[in-house]
Design a protein around this motif. Structure first.
Motif, mmCIF file in Angstrom:
data_model
loop_
_atom_site.group_PDB
_atom_site.id
_atom_site.type_symbol
_atom_site.label_atom_id
_atom_site.label_comp_id
_atom_site.label_asym_id
_atom_site.label_seq_id
_atom_site.Cartn_x
_atom_site.Cartn_y
_atom_site.Cartn_z
ATOM 1 N N ARG A 42 0.859 -1.144 -0.202
ATOM 2 C CA ARG A 42 -0.028 0.084 0.098
ATOM 3 C C ARG A 42 0.839 1.333 0.143
ATOM 4 O O ARG A 42 0.655 2.209 -0.826
ATOM 5 C CB ARG A 42 -0.972 -0.178 1.361
ATOM 6 N N ARG A 43 1.796 1.288 0.604
ATOM 7 C CA ARG A 43 2.738 2.570 0.697
ATOM 8 C C ARG A 43 3.608 2.617 -0.727
ATOM 9 O O ARG A 43 3.645 3.769 -1.382
ATOM 10 C CB ARG A 43 3.841 2.198 1.912
ATOM 11 N N ASN A 44 4.080 1.361 -1.202
ATOM 12 C CA ASN A 44 4.636 1.603 -2.457
ATOM 13 C C ASN A 44 3.868 1.996 -3.631
ATOM 14 O O ASN A 44 4.388 2.406 -4.474
ATOM 15 C CB ASN A 44 5.492 0.146 -2.853
ATOM 16 N N ALA A 45 2.654 1.528 -3.495
ATOM 17 C CA ALA A 45 1.618 2.126 -4.424
ATOM 18 C C ALA A 45 1.388 3.365 -4.563
ATOM 19 O O ALA A 45 0.363 4.153 -5.218
ATOM 20 C CB ALA A 45 0.625 1.338 -4.462
ATOM 21 N N ASN A 46 1.710 4.334 -3.419
ATOM 22 C CA ASN A 46 1.297 5.547 -3.225
ATOM 23 C C ASN A 46 2.639 6.432 -2.979
ATOM 24 O O ASN A 46 2.448 7.703 -2.296
ATOM 25 C CB ASN A 46 0.355 5.821 -2.208
ATOM 26 N N ILE A 47 3.405 6.099 -3.733
ATOM 27 C CA ILE A 47 4.806 6.801 -3.767
ATOM 28 C C ILE A 47 4.794 7.809 -5.174
ATOM 29 O O ILE A 47 4.629 7.114 -6.275
ATOM 30 C CB ILE A 47 6.004 6.259 -3.679
ATOM 31 N N ASP A 48 5.037 8.907 -5.094
ATOM 32 C CA ASP A 48 4.858 9.870 -6.171
ATOM 33 C C ASP A 48 6.080 9.895 -7.249
ATOM 34 O O ASP A 48 7.198 9.256 -6.687
ATOM 35 C CB ASP A 48 4.431 11.219 -5.995
ATOM 36 N N ASP A 49 6.142 10.657 -8.270
ATOM 37 C CA ASP A 49 7.443 10.455 -9.111
ATOM 38 C C ASP A 49 8.630 11.135 -8.527
ATOM 39 O O ASP A 49 9.591 10.680 -9.314
ATOM 40 C CB ASP A 49 7.042 11.231 -10.612
ATOM 41 N N THR A 70 2.321 7.369 8.431
ATOM 42 C CA THR A 70 1.827 7.139 9.781
ATOM 43 C C THR A 70 2.117 5.792 10.269
ATOM 44 O O THR A 70 2.446 4.915 9.417
ATOM 45 C CB THR A 70 0.504 7.161 10.059
ATOM 46 N N ASP A 71 2.362 5.477 11.610
ATOM 47 C CA ASP A 71 2.660 4.403 12.078
ATOM 48 C C ASP A 71 1.747 3.457 11.947
ATOM 49 O O ASP A 71 2.037 2.230 11.737
ATOM 50 C CB ASP A 71 2.636 4.526 13.801
ATOM 51 N N GLU A 72 0.471 3.913 11.478
ATOM 52 C CA GLU A 72 -0.815 2.776 11.073
ATOM 53 C C GLU A 72 -0.305 2.231 9.953
ATOM 54 O O GLU A 72 -0.772 0.754 9.723
ATOM 55 C CB GLU A 72 -2.104 3.499 11.111
ATOM 56 N N LYS A 119 5.874 -1.503 12.159
ATOM 57 C CA LYS A 119 5.261 -1.508 13.400
ATOM 58 C C LYS A 119 4.239 -2.691 13.336
ATOM 59 O O LYS A 119 3.560 -2.512 14.414
ATOM 60 C CB LYS A 119 4.564 -0.023 13.431
ATOM 61 N N HIS A 120 4.262 -3.748 12.512
ATOM 62 C CA HIS A 120 3.137 -4.632 12.649
ATOM 63 C C HIS A 120 3.895 -6.077 12.428
ATOM 64 O O HIS A 120 5.023 -5.936 11.763
ATOM 65 C CB HIS A 120 2.233 -4.295 11.377
ATOM 66 N N ARG A 121 3.181 -6.929 12.207
ATOM 67 C CA ARG A 121 3.514 -8.274 12.067
ATOM 68 C C ARG A 121 4.016 -8.627 10.387
ATOM 69 O O ARG A 121 3.245 -8.164 9.780
ATOM 70 C CB ARG A 121 2.874 -9.543 12.615
ATOM 71 N N PHE A 122 4.546 -9.716 10.181
ATOM 72 C CA PHE A 122 4.828 -9.893 9.129
ATOM 73 C C PHE A 122 4.547 -11.360 8.678
ATOM 74 O O PHE A 122 4.648 -12.101 9.654
ATOM 75 C CB PHE A 122 6.384 -9.671 8.508
ATOM 76 N N SER A 142 -2.998 -8.952 9.063
ATOM 77 C CA SER A 142 -2.204 -7.767 8.683
ATOM 78 C C SER A 142 -2.722 -6.517 8.706
ATOM 79 O O SER A 142 -3.855 -6.437 8.396
ATOM 80 C CB SER A 142 -1.733 -8.326 7.218
ATOM 81 N N GLY A 143 -2.162 -5.555 9.328
ATOM 82 C CA GLY A 143 -2.540 -4.329 9.628
ATOM 83 C C GLY A 143 -3.663 -4.117 10.957
ATOM 84 O O GLY A 143 -3.968 -3.074 11.427
ATOM 85 N N LEU A 144 -4.020 -5.121 11.536
ATOM 86 C CA LEU A 144 -5.093 -5.317 12.505
ATOM 87 C C LEU A 144 -4.420 -5.675 13.818
ATOM 88 O O LEU A 144 -4.955 -5.741 14.916
ATOM 89 C CB LEU A 144 -6.142 -5.990 12.225
ATOM 90 N N ASP A 145 -3.126 -6.201 13.697
ATOM 91 C CA ASP A 145 -2.583 -6.624 15.010
ATOM 92 C C ASP A 145 -1.974 -5.706 15.867
ATOM 93 O O ASP A 145 -1.855 -4.437 15.597
ATOM 94 C CB ASP A 145 -1.218 -7.520 14.542
#
Length: 338
Positions: free
Chosen positions: A197-204, A214-216, A221-224, A335-338
């Motif tokens: 999700r982060r990598n899909a929202n990095i601009d040029d 954010t930490d969220e 900050k979360h499990r893998f 993922s993301g809810l832990d």
């Protein structure tokens, strides 16, 4: 629903067992994987599902046209494949609203709960952009996905985009050099939905959208979800790469170095010789794929913000010996809810 076209007489099915009255027939779409599949879904039986599973073992991706399946029949058939994943933890944990009739249906379209078309730039749009990158469903959870069944309900007009592309990770592994195979043989990959999700929202300019800064949304900050990179695809006995855009790093290697190597492998798997593009044509089109030997991604188009692309997915939990990876059998975190 009866077939709208006659089942063709097909040959060259390779290792598929011969039956006197096959319930499913196939026409290859690519030299190494993928097939148009022909079946009658008027009566859904375990026998039909078992034949589809045999087809998936060979082809990895099966495309059925104009199935006539409703939400209820979609879910009914999916249960015959095995235990299903459900959306309930995300609806509850993230305060989302499920507009669909069942918690077993994952909403991967662009339709808002009020029936309007999702507009670009909102949070849901940002999160769904991950789907535009090659991935395997649920690689980030403790128990990964096995088979996914994606059904079209409403589609953009022809020419406005929205196709789905698949990658053959068995052939991609075979295409590696012996030196590469030896290097990666024992790698354990740490997967995070947040990484994609982060990598899909990095601009040029390389800047992350502040809504996700954010930490969220910080993978560290979360499990893998931990899985071996090189695996044996048990239904076919062939080795494959289990890699996806969720891959954050390799356990035991420097993060930056391993991310570079993982990106190279993901790019390799997405080479044209290993990929197949499926065009959605009509409501009722159904694509079934095996996440343990293929990757998939949605293709953006000019339909965004204008026309509905209503696709609904059921997700069958993997039942192989590698289903839980190194995450501990029976783990319930998401993922993301832990």
């Amino acid at each position: 629903m009866a077939l709208t076209q006659p089942i063709p007489t097909l040959t060259g099915l390779g290792s598929l067992p011969a039956t006197s009255h096959p319930l499913v027939q196939y026409r290859s779409l690519h030299p190494t994987f993928g097939a148009d599949a022909f079946a009658d879904f008027t009566t859904i039986t375990q026998e039909l599902v078992d034949e589809i599973k045999m087809g998936l073992a060979k082809y990895g991706v099966l495309v059925f046209r104009k199935t006539g399946l409703s939400d209820a029949k979609h879910v009914e058939m999916s249960h015959l494949f095995g235990d299903l994943d459900d959306i309930a933890p995300f609806v509850k944990g993230l305060g989302q609203e499920n507009r669909l009739s069942s918690d077993f249906l994952f909403d991967v379209g662009n339709v808002n709960p009020d029936g309007t078309v999702m507009q670009p730039g909102g949070m849901r749009d940002l999160l769904l952009r991950c789907n535009n990158h090659f991935h395997a469903d649920s690689a980030f959870n403790p128990r990964r996905a096995g088979i996914s069944l994606l059904l079209a309900h409403e589609l953009p007009p022809a020419g406005f985009g929205g196709d789905t592309e698949f990658a053959d990770t068995r052939s991609a592994y075979k295409g590696l050099s012996e030196e590469q195979k030896e290097e990666i043989n024992d790698w354990v990959v740490c997967n995070s939905q947040l990484n994609c999700r982060r990598n899909a929202n990095i601009d040029d300019n390389g800047k992350l959208n502040p809504l996700l800064d954010t930490d969220e949304f910080d993978p560290m900050k979360h499990r893998f979800g931990k899985h071996k990179l090189v695996q044996t695809h048990e239904p076919s006995g062939r080795k494959n790469l289990y890699i996806a855009a969720h891959a954050h790093h390799v356990e035991g290697l420097p993060i930056e170095e391993s991310q570079q190597k993982l990106n190279e492998l993901l790019s390799h798997a997405g080479n044209p010789e290993y990929t197949l593009r499926v065009e959605w044509r009509d409501p009722g089109d159904l694509v079934i794929w095996d996440n343990t030997c293929t990757l998939h991604r949605s293709i953006p188009g000019t339909f965004a913000g204008k026309y509905k692309r209503d696709l609904r997915r059921t997700t069958v939990h993997d039942t192989s010996t590698q289903a839980w990876g190194l995450n501990g059998e029976g783990a319930t975190w998401r993922s993301g809810l832990d």
